[in-house]
Design an enzyme around this catalytic site. Structure first.
Site, mmCIF file in Angstrom:
data_model
loop_
_atom_site.group_PDB
_atom_site.id
_atom_site.type_symbol
_atom_site.label_atom_id
_atom_site.label_comp_id
_atom_site.label_asym_id
_atom_site.label_seq_id
_atom_site.Cartn_x
_atom_site.Cartn_y
_atom_site.Cartn_z
ATOM 1 N N GLN A 272 0.852 -1.199 0.000
ATOM 2 C CA GLN A 272 0.000 0.000 0.000
ATOM 3 C C GLN A 272 0.885 1.245 0.000
ATOM 4 O O GLN A 272 0.379 2.350 -0.044
ATOM 5 C CB GLN A 272 -0.864 0.023 1.264
ATOM 6 C CG GLN A 272 -1.760 -1.180 1.399
ATOM 7 C CD GLN A 272 -2.339 -1.270 2.809
ATOM 8 O OE1 GLN A 272 -3.349 -0.660 3.125
ATOM 9 N NE2 GLN A 272 -1.685 -2.019 3.669
ATOM 10 N N ASN A 273 2.187 1.047 0.080
ATOM 11 C CA ASN A 273 3.084 2.199 0.157
ATOM 12 C C ASN A 273 3.338 2.785 -1.222
ATOM 13 O O ASN A 273 3.322 2.076 -2.223
ATOM 14 C CB ASN A 273 4.408 1.799 0.805
ATOM 15 C CG ASN A 273 4.218 1.418 2.260
ATOM 16 O OD1 ASN A 273 3.158 1.698 2.817
ATOM 17 N ND2 ASN A 273 5.204 0.796 2.857
ATOM 18 N N VAL A 274 3.619 4.082 -1.210
ATOM 19 C CA VAL A 274 3.841 4.788 -2.474
ATOM 20 C C VAL A 274 5.302 5.218 -2.583
ATOM 21 O O VAL A 274 5.675 5.956 -3.481
ATOM 22 C CB VAL A 274 2.917 6.025 -2.564
ATOM 23 C CG1 VAL A 274 1.456 5.606 -2.573
ATOM 24 C CG2 VAL A 274 3.169 7.008 -1.412
ATOM 25 N N ASP A 275 6.149 4.745 -1.650
ATOM 26 C CA ASP A 275 7.498 5.297 -1.538
ATOM 27 C C ASP A 275 8.552 4.617 -2.410
ATOM 28 O O ASP A 275 9.686 5.092 -2.502
ATOM 29 C CB ASP A 275 7.949 5.302 -0.061
ATOM 30 C CG ASP A 275 7.910 3.910 0.586
ATOM 31 O OD1 ASP A 275 8.134 2.908 -0.112
ATOM 32 O OD2 ASP A 275 7.662 3.846 1.815
ATOM 33 N N HIS B 31 -1.418 1.410 -4.309
ATOM 34 C CA HIS B 31 -1.761 2.827 -4.158
ATOM 35 C C HIS B 31 -0.887 3.739 -5.013
ATOM 36 O O HIS B 31 -0.777 4.931 -4.731
ATOM 37 C CB HIS B 31 -1.671 3.239 -2.681
ATOM 38 C CG HIS B 31 -2.712 2.576 -1.809
ATOM 39 N ND1 HIS B 31 -2.722 2.646 -0.439
ATOM 40 C CD2 HIS B 31 -3.797 1.831 -2.134
ATOM 41 C CE1 HIS B 31 -3.769 1.970 0.042
ATOM 42 N NE2 HIS B 31 -4.424 1.456 -0.974
ATOM 43 N N CYS C 128 -0.472 20.354 -16.994
ATOM 44 C CA CYS C 128 -0.266 19.286 -17.974
ATOM 45 C C CYS C 128 0.094 19.915 -19.317
ATOM 46 O O CYS C 128 -0.617 20.814 -19.786
ATOM 47 C CB CYS C 128 -1.554 18.470 -18.094
ATOM 48 S SG CYS C 128 -1.491 17.270 -19.425
ATOM 49 N N CYS D 228 -3.153 19.222 -21.815
ATOM 50 C CA CYS D 228 -4.509 19.792 -21.685
ATOM 51 C C CYS D 228 -4.575 20.962 -20.700
ATOM 52 O O CYS D 228 -5.653 21.506 -20.479
ATOM 53 C CB CYS D 228 -5.485 18.703 -21.264
ATOM 54 S SG CYS D 228 -5.281 18.206 -19.551
ATOM 55 N N SER E 231 -2.320 -1.229 9.442
ATOM 56 C CA SER E 231 -3.333 -1.250 10.498
ATOM 57 C C SER E 231 -4.580 -1.997 10.049
ATOM 58 O O SER E 231 -5.504 -2.183 10.835
ATOM 59 C CB SER E 231 -3.699 0.183 10.882
ATOM 60 O OG SER E 231 -4.135 0.862 9.728
ATOM 61 N N PRO F 264 4.241 -3.812 15.710
ATOM 62 C CA PRO F 264 4.474 -3.606 17.152
ATOM 63 C C PRO F 264 3.175 -3.451 17.940
ATOM 64 O O PRO F 264 3.184 -3.587 19.159
ATOM 65 C CB PRO F 264 5.298 -2.308 17.211
ATOM 66 C CG PRO F 264 5.286 -1.724 15.852
ATOM 67 C CD PRO F 264 4.683 -2.685 14.886
HETATM 68 P P1 NAD Z 1 -1.388 2.062 8.110
HETATM 69 O O1 NAD Z 1 -2.851 2.102 8.207
HETATM 70 O O2 NAD Z 1 -0.814 1.114 7.171
HETATM 71 O O3 NAD Z 1 -0.818 1.869 9.649
HETATM 72 C C1 NAD Z 1 0.539 1.806 10.002
HETATM 73 C C2 NAD Z 1 0.771 0.542 10.819
HETATM 74 O O4 NAD Z 1 2.172 0.352 10.951
HETATM 75 C C3 NAD Z 1 0.194 0.579 12.254
HETATM 76 O O5 NAD Z 1 -0.535 -0.598 12.486
HETATM 77 C C4 NAD Z 1 1.450 0.615 13.136
HETATM 78 O O6 NAD Z 1 1.278 -0.068 14.371
HETATM 79 C C5 NAD Z 1 2.444 -0.110 12.264
HETATM 80 N N1 NAD Z 1 3.867 0.176 12.514
HETATM 81 C C6 NAD Z 1 4.429 1.302 12.992
HETATM 82 N N2 NAD Z 1 5.771 1.148 13.056
HETATM 83 C C7 NAD Z 1 6.055 -0.088 12.589
HETATM 84 C C8 NAD Z 1 7.256 -0.841 12.417
HETATM 85 N N3 NAD Z 1 8.450 -0.315 12.726
HETATM 86 N N4 NAD Z 1 7.174 -2.097 11.922
HETATM 87 C C9 NAD Z 1 5.961 -2.637 11.612
HETATM 88 N N5 NAD Z 1 4.804 -1.985 11.757
HETATM 89 C C10 NAD Z 1 4.841 -0.722 12.253
HETATM 90 O O7 NAD Z 1 -0.742 3.377 7.729
HETATM 91 P P2 NAD Z 1 -1.271 4.839 7.631
HETATM 92 O O8 NAD Z 1 -0.115 5.597 8.022
HETATM 93 O O9 NAD Z 1 -2.533 5.042 8.353
HETATM 94 O O10 NAD Z 1 -1.544 4.952 6.066
HETATM 95 C C11 NAD Z 1 -2.762 4.946 5.379
HETATM 96 C C12 NAD Z 1 -2.478 4.808 3.882
HETATM 97 O O11 NAD Z 1 -1.463 5.718 3.402
HETATM 98 C C13 NAD Z 1 -1.936 3.438 3.559
HETATM 99 O O12 NAD Z 1 -2.280 3.130 2.254
HETATM 100 C C14 NAD Z 1 -0.460 3.679 3.638
HETATM 101 O O13 NAD Z 1 0.300 2.667 3.099
HETATM 102 C C15 NAD Z 1 -0.320 5.034 2.951
HETATM 103 N N6 NAD Z 1 0.950 5.648 3.394
HETATM 104 C C16 NAD Z 1 2.083 5.283 2.740
HETATM 105 C C17 NAD Z 1 3.318 5.722 3.189
HETATM 106 C C18 NAD Z 1 4.553 5.264 2.456
HETATM 107 O O14 NAD Z 1 4.505 5.045 1.238
HETATM 108 N N7 NAD Z 1 5.663 5.061 3.158
HETATM 109 C C19 NAD Z 1 3.409 6.557 4.304
HETATM 110 C C20 NAD Z 1 2.213 6.962 4.945
HETATM 111 C C21 NAD Z 1 0.992 6.480 4.475
#
Ligand code: NAD
Length: 245
Positions: A101-104, A119, A147, A150, A189, A214
């Site tokens: 789900q990460n965009v990084d 995502h 853009c 357009c 989460s 954690p």
């Molecule tokens: P999320 O809902 O995925 O929650 C983060 C989870 O990570 C929590 O359950 C927390 O307990 C856990 N966590 C914290 N530290 C950790 C560690 N060291 N090891 C393992 N787990 C750990 O995240 P969100 O921040 O509510 O994001 C919502 C949406 O936005 C998601 O799609 C998310 O992936 C995206 N998002 C992406 C990035 C990124 O690309 N790095 C950053 C922020 C949000």
């Protein structure tokens, strides 16, 4: 950390493994999750309210600048031992799918190959009207830039809250979850749908399910195994106990 022997054996024998990662796996690379407080300039904004089409319509400059700040943070970050352990795990499993789900983009930088980015990716830019990827544009000082085709505003190629996920990616992710013998849910989460359904789909299809986090989440109680701790410590230890150093 003691890893249950049944889990070590399940992973050692598995031919099909799927993994779902969320923002938590990148926390140890210095990229804050949305639920952690934002720092400095951005502390007073709720990310869940910036990452929406409504916010972009209301204040495109604010949203673009917030993404520029996150892009810089990500450009300076490095994959951590959790990302690297998943790249190593892929070498041991014949059919391995990493759903993130990460965009990084840190999984790719760590060496993972078969990745489904549910995502999108923050390093890419697209047209906010036509939704096609745009590589270059003229910097006129206007924010966001326009853009070149357009003249609509440009935006990051990420999926915002209230937007649909790319259908192909989502279908592939569910297929991987259904056929997985072991499914790991890491640093998420499990509240953002539809990704949050993937671990339960895997469980219903007979997979051994593992959560690494954690803190407890909505799905903790439904998992076969729960490894409580930060991904950067737990994942390398898991790989060490299953495949050696
Ligand atoms: P999320 O809902 O995925 O929650 C983060 C989870 O990570 C929590 O359950 C927390 O307990 C856990 N966590 C914290 N530290 C950790 C560690 N060291 N090891 C393992 N787990 C750990 O995240 P969100 O921040 O509510 O994001 C919502 C949406 O936005 C998601 O799609 C998310 O992936 C995206 N998002 C992406 C990035 C990124 O690309 N790095 C950053 C922020 C949000």
């Amino acid at each position: 950390m003691e890893i249950p022997q049944a889990l070590v054996s399940a992973l050692k024998n598995a031919r099909r493994v799927a993994v779902l990662t969320g923002a938590g796996i990148s926390a140890e690379s210095g990229i804050p999750t949305f639920r952690e407080a934002q720092t400095g300039l951005w502390a007073r904004y709720d990310p869940a309210e910036l990452a929406t089409p409504q916010a972009f319509r209301r204040n495109p400059r604010l949203v673009w600048e917030w993404y520029q700040w996150r892009r810089e943070l990500i450009a300076q970050a490095e994959p951590n031992p959790g990302h690297l352990a998943l790249a190593r795990m892929e070498q041991h499993i014949p059919d391995f799918t990493l759903i993130t789900q990460n965009v990084d983009g840190l999984h790719r930088r760590a060496g993972s190959q078969n990745i489904i980015e549910l995502h999108g990716n923050i390093t890419r830019t697209k047209c906010s009207q036509e939704h096609i990827l745009i590589d270059t544009w003229e910097e006129t000082g206007e924010v966001p830039p326009r853009c070149p085709r357009c003249r609509a505003f440009l935006r990051p190629d990420v999926v915002w809250f209230h937007e649909s996920l790319p259908a192909d990616a989502l279908q592939e992710a569910f297929e991987a979850a259904k056929k997985a013998q072991v499914f790991l849910s890491i640093g998420t989460s499990a509240v953002v749908q539809p990704a949050a359904s993937l671990p339960l789909t895997a469980r219903q299809s007979g997979a051994v399910t593992v959560e690494i986090n954690p803190a407890p989440t909505l799905i903790t109680e439904s998992m076969s195994f729960v490894l409580t701790g930060p991904a950067g410590a737990v994942l390398p230890e898991l790989c060490r106990q299953v495949w050696g150093a």
